[in-house]
Design a protein around this motif. Structure first.
Motif, PDB file in Angstrom:
ATOM      1  N   ARG A   1       0.860  -1.201   0.000  1.00  0.00           N
ATOM      2  CA  ARG A   1       0.000   0.000   0.000  1.00  0.00           C
ATOM      3  C   ARG A   1       0.880   1.229   0.000  1.00  0.00           C
ATOM      4  O   ARG A   1       1.853   1.307   0.759  1.00  0.00           O
ATOM      5  CB  ARG A   1      -0.870   0.040   1.266  1.00  0.00           C
ATOM      6  CG  ARG A   1      -1.893  -1.035   1.378  1.00  0.00           C
ATOM      7  CD  ARG A   1      -2.375  -1.122   2.822  1.00  0.00           C
ATOM      8  NE  ARG A   1      -3.089   0.076   3.205  1.00  0.00           N
ATOM      9  CZ  ARG A   1      -4.417   0.196   3.143  1.00  0.00           C
ATOM     10  NH1 ARG A   1      -5.155  -0.828   2.746  1.00  0.00           N
ATOM     11  NH2 ARG A   1      -5.009   1.308   3.495  1.00  0.00           N
ATOM     12  N   ILE A   2       0.538   2.179  -0.830  1.00  0.00           N
ATOM     13  CA  ILE A   2       1.266   3.442  -0.881  1.00  0.00           C
ATOM     14  C   ILE A   2       0.243   4.572  -0.794  1.00  0.00           C
ATOM     15  O   ILE A   2      -0.748   4.581  -1.530  1.00  0.00           O
ATOM     16  CB  ILE A   2       2.117   3.545  -2.164  1.00  0.00           C
ATOM     17  CG1 ILE A   2       3.211   2.461  -2.159  1.00  0.00           C
ATOM     18  CG2 ILE A   2       2.739   4.938  -2.299  1.00  0.00           C
ATOM     19  CD1 ILE A   2       4.006   2.366  -3.441  1.00  0.00           C
ATOM     20  N   GLU A   3       0.489   5.491   0.122  1.00  0.00           N
ATOM     21  CA  GLU A   3      -0.446   6.610   0.320  1.00  0.00           C
ATOM     22  C   GLU A   3      -0.070   7.771  -0.606  1.00  0.00           C
ATOM     23  O   GLU A   3       1.088   7.918  -0.999  1.00  0.00           O
ATOM     24  CB  GLU A   3      -0.373   7.103   1.782  1.00  0.00           C
ATOM     25  CG  GLU A   3      -0.587   6.041   2.842  1.00  0.00           C
ATOM     26  CD  GLU A   3      -2.006   5.484   2.883  1.00  0.00           C
ATOM     27  OE1 GLU A   3      -2.931   6.194   2.430  1.00  0.00           O
ATOM     28  OE2 GLU A   3      -2.179   4.342   3.340  1.00  0.00           O
ATOM     29  N   ALA A   4      -1.040   8.600  -0.890  1.00  0.00           N
ATOM     30  CA  ALA A   4      -0.803   9.796  -1.714  1.00  0.00           C
ATOM     31  C   ALA A   4       0.284  10.652  -1.075  1.00  0.00           C
ATOM     32  O   ALA A   4       0.300  10.836   0.144  1.00  0.00           O
ATOM     33  CB  ALA A   4      -2.098  10.583  -1.850  1.00  0.00           C
ATOM     34  N   GLY A   5       1.205  11.120  -1.891  1.00  0.00           N
ATOM     35  CA  GLY A   5       2.247  12.027  -1.420  1.00  0.00           C
ATOM     36  C   GLY A   5       3.492  11.355  -0.878  1.00  0.00           C
ATOM     37  O   GLY A   5       4.455  12.032  -0.516  1.00  0.00           O
ATOM     38  N   GLU A   6       3.508  10.012  -0.844  1.00  0.00           N
ATOM     39  CA  GLU A   6       4.694   9.319  -0.339  1.00  0.00           C
ATOM     40  C   GLU A   6       5.886   9.470  -1.280  1.00  0.00           C
ATOM     41  O   GLU A   6       5.729   9.754  -2.469  1.00  0.00           O
ATOM     42  CB  GLU A   6       4.394   7.823  -0.133  1.00  0.00           C
ATOM     43  CG  GLU A   6       3.676   7.511   1.168  1.00  0.00           C
ATOM     44  CD  GLU A   6       3.823   6.035   1.557  1.00  0.00           C
ATOM     45  OE1 GLU A   6       4.961   5.622   1.857  1.00  0.00           O
ATOM     46  OE2 GLU A   6       2.812   5.311   1.532  1.00  0.00           O
ATOM     47  N   TYR A   7       7.069   9.251  -0.717  1.00  0.00           N
ATOM     48  CA  TYR A   7       8.330   9.233  -1.475  1.00  0.00           C
ATOM     49  C   TYR A   7       8.962   7.880  -1.194  1.00  0.00           C
ATOM     50  O   TYR A   7       9.422   7.615  -0.091  1.00  0.00           O
ATOM     51  CB  TYR A   7       9.207  10.389  -1.008  1.00  0.00           C
ATOM     52  CG  TYR A   7      10.580  10.501  -1.628  1.00  0.00           C
ATOM     53  CD1 TYR A   7      11.001   9.686  -2.683  1.00  0.00           C
ATOM     54  CD2 TYR A   7      11.478  11.463  -1.157  1.00  0.00           C
ATOM     55  CE1 TYR A   7      12.263   9.831  -3.232  1.00  0.00           C
ATOM     56  CE2 TYR A   7      12.741  11.618  -1.696  1.00  0.00           C
ATOM     57  CZ  TYR A   7      13.134  10.796  -2.733  1.00  0.00           C
ATOM     58  OH  TYR A   7      14.394  10.939  -3.271  1.00  0.00           O
ATOM     59  N   VAL A   8       8.933   7.001  -2.194  1.00  0.00           N
ATOM     60  CA  VAL A   8       9.330   5.599  -2.011  1.00  0.00           C
ATOM     61  C   VAL A   8      10.486   5.265  -2.952  1.00  0.00           C
ATOM     62  O   VAL A   8      10.416   5.562  -4.147  1.00  0.00           O
ATOM     63  CB  VAL A   8       8.141   4.660  -2.332  1.00  0.00           C
ATOM     64  CG1 VAL A   8       8.536   3.201  -2.100  1.00  0.00           C
ATOM     65  CG2 VAL A   8       6.909   5.020  -1.510  1.00  0.00           C
ATOM     66  N   ALA A   9      11.544   4.663  -2.413  1.00  0.00           N
ATOM     67  CA  ALA A   9      12.623   4.141  -3.253  1.00  0.00           C
ATOM     68  C   ALA A   9      12.471   2.631  -3.347  1.00  0.00           C
ATOM     69  O   ALA A   9      12.224   1.968  -2.337  1.00  0.00           O
ATOM     70  CB  ALA A   9      13.985   4.495  -2.663  1.00  0.00           C
ATOM     71  N   VAL A  10      12.563   2.088  -4.546  1.00  0.00           N
ATOM     72  CA  VAL A  10      12.532   0.642  -4.749  1.00  0.00           C
ATOM     73  C   VAL A  10      13.954   0.199  -5.043  1.00  0.00           C
ATOM     74  O   VAL A  10      14.575   0.686  -5.993  1.00  0.00           O
ATOM     75  CB  VAL A  10      11.598   0.260  -5.914  1.00  0.00           C
ATOM     76  CG1 VAL A  10      11.547  -1.260  -6.071  1.00  0.00           C
ATOM     77  CG2 VAL A  10      10.198   0.834  -5.700  1.00  0.00           C
ATOM     78  N   MET A  11      14.475  -0.700  -4.191  1.00  0.00           N
ATOM     79  CA  MET A  11      15.876  -1.101  -4.312  1.00  0.00           C
ATOM     80  C   MET A  11      15.983  -2.618  -4.324  1.00  0.00           C
ATOM     81  O   MET A  11      15.035  -3.318  -3.984  1.00  0.00           O
ATOM     82  CB  MET A  11      16.681  -0.512  -3.153  1.00  0.00           C
ATOM     83  CG  MET A  11      16.489   0.997  -3.033  1.00  0.00           C
ATOM     84  SD  MET A  11      17.588   1.772  -1.854  1.00  0.00           S
ATOM     85  CE  MET A  11      19.140   1.661  -2.756  1.00  0.00           C
ATOM     86  N   GLY A  12      17.167  -3.094  -4.688  1.00  0.00           N
ATOM     87  CA  GLY A  12      17.394  -4.531  -4.698  1.00  0.00           C
ATOM     88  C   GLY A  12      18.281  -4.910  -5.865  1.00  0.00           C
ATOM     89  O   GLY A  12      18.490  -4.117  -6.775  1.00  0.00           O
TER      90      GLY A  12
END
Ligand SMILES: Nc1ncnc2c1ncn2[C@@H]1O[C@H](COP(=O)(O)OP(=O)(O)OP(=O)(O)O)[C@@H](O)[C@H]1O
Ligand SMILES: [Mg+2]
Length: 237
Positions: A29-40
């Motif tokens: 789940r991701i909320e509006a306005g989030e700042y998410v980095a996807v790593m791996g």
């Protein structure tokens, strides 16, 4: 209601006799306005996840709710409409149209949305100015530097004021300084309220995001939030 809700997402590619589980039961789940980095690590499914979020690909199983609406079951045309209205996408290799000028590339989403020319022209001029590209408006991509190309790509991705901005290694083809400029531009858009989801190999860039999703073998292994691991008295980093 979360802005983005994935449940039980699977994406399998068949290569000859073998199957690759590029995404394996991913729920998120991701909320509006989030700042998410996807790593791996390479091959862990980061781009596959981003392509699904951007409606550039479909899962083999599971559901994707965008702003409460199940977008997995939409037709290709309906998905394209949602994508144009709600999602911006920035790629590592820019993906600009080589024969079009910077201004024409930025104008493309507006043309596709049927915005008339007299509205397009000032909006494009404004976007080019915001991204420091006004002097490059009539240049084709091959006449631009990497950083300028990525700024054109970001201007194009955001001209429709998307709710969600997806970026797959947006600084991967840029030198460090130019990459930092591009990162700052993306972060400014996030500060204005756009949800920002960035795939990155760069730990420095990942560390700036308020949330990091660590992927491995198509699965979400860790979901780290800035400050969450520190004691309540520690200053957030
Ligand atoms: N179109 C495709 N056909 C077959 N296999 C694919 C396809 N796209 C991705 N894969 C496979 O799915 C897995 C995940 O790929 P993906 O591109 O999502 O990885 P990634 O985490 O983005 O890697 P990188 O850091 O190298 O960009 C890999 O094993 C890849 O080979
Ligand atoms: Mg990738």
């Amino acid at each position: 209601m979360a802005q983005i809700e994935l449940s039980g997402i699977e994406r399998t590619f068949t290569l000859g006799d073998s199957e690759v589980h590029a995404l394996d039961k991913v729920s998120l789940r991701i909320e509006a306005g989030e700042y998410v980095a996807v790593m791996g690590p390479s091959g862990s499914g980061k781009s596959t996840l981003l392509n699904l979020l951007g409606l550039l690909d479909r899962p083999d199983a599971g559901h994707y709710l965008l702003e409460g609406r199940d977008v997995t079951t939409l037709s290709a045309d309906e998905q394209a409409t949602v994508r144009r209205a709600r999602i911006g996408f920035v790629f590592q290799s820019f993906h600009l149209v080589p024969r079009l000028t910077a201004a024409e590339n930025v104008a493309l989403p507006l043309m596709l949305a049927g915005v008339p020319a007299h509205e397009r022209t000032p909006r494009v001029a404004r976007a080019l100015k915001d991204f420091g590209l006004q002097a490059r408006a009539d240049h084709r991509p091959e006449e631009l530097s990497g950083g300028q190309r990525q700024r054109v790509a970001i201007a194009r991705a955001t001209i429709m004021q998307p709710a969600v901005l997806l970026a797959d290694e947006p600084t991967g083809n840029l030198d460090r300084h130019t990459g930092e400029e591009v990162t700052a531009l993306l972060e400014a858009l996030n500060a204005d309220g756009t949800t920002l989801i960035v795939v990155t190999h760069d730990p420095a860039m990942g560390g700036r995001a308020r949330r990091r999703l660590m992927m491995e073998d198509g699965a979400l292994r860790q979901d780290l939030r800035a400050g969450a691991a520190t004691s309540p008295t520690a200053a957030p980093t």
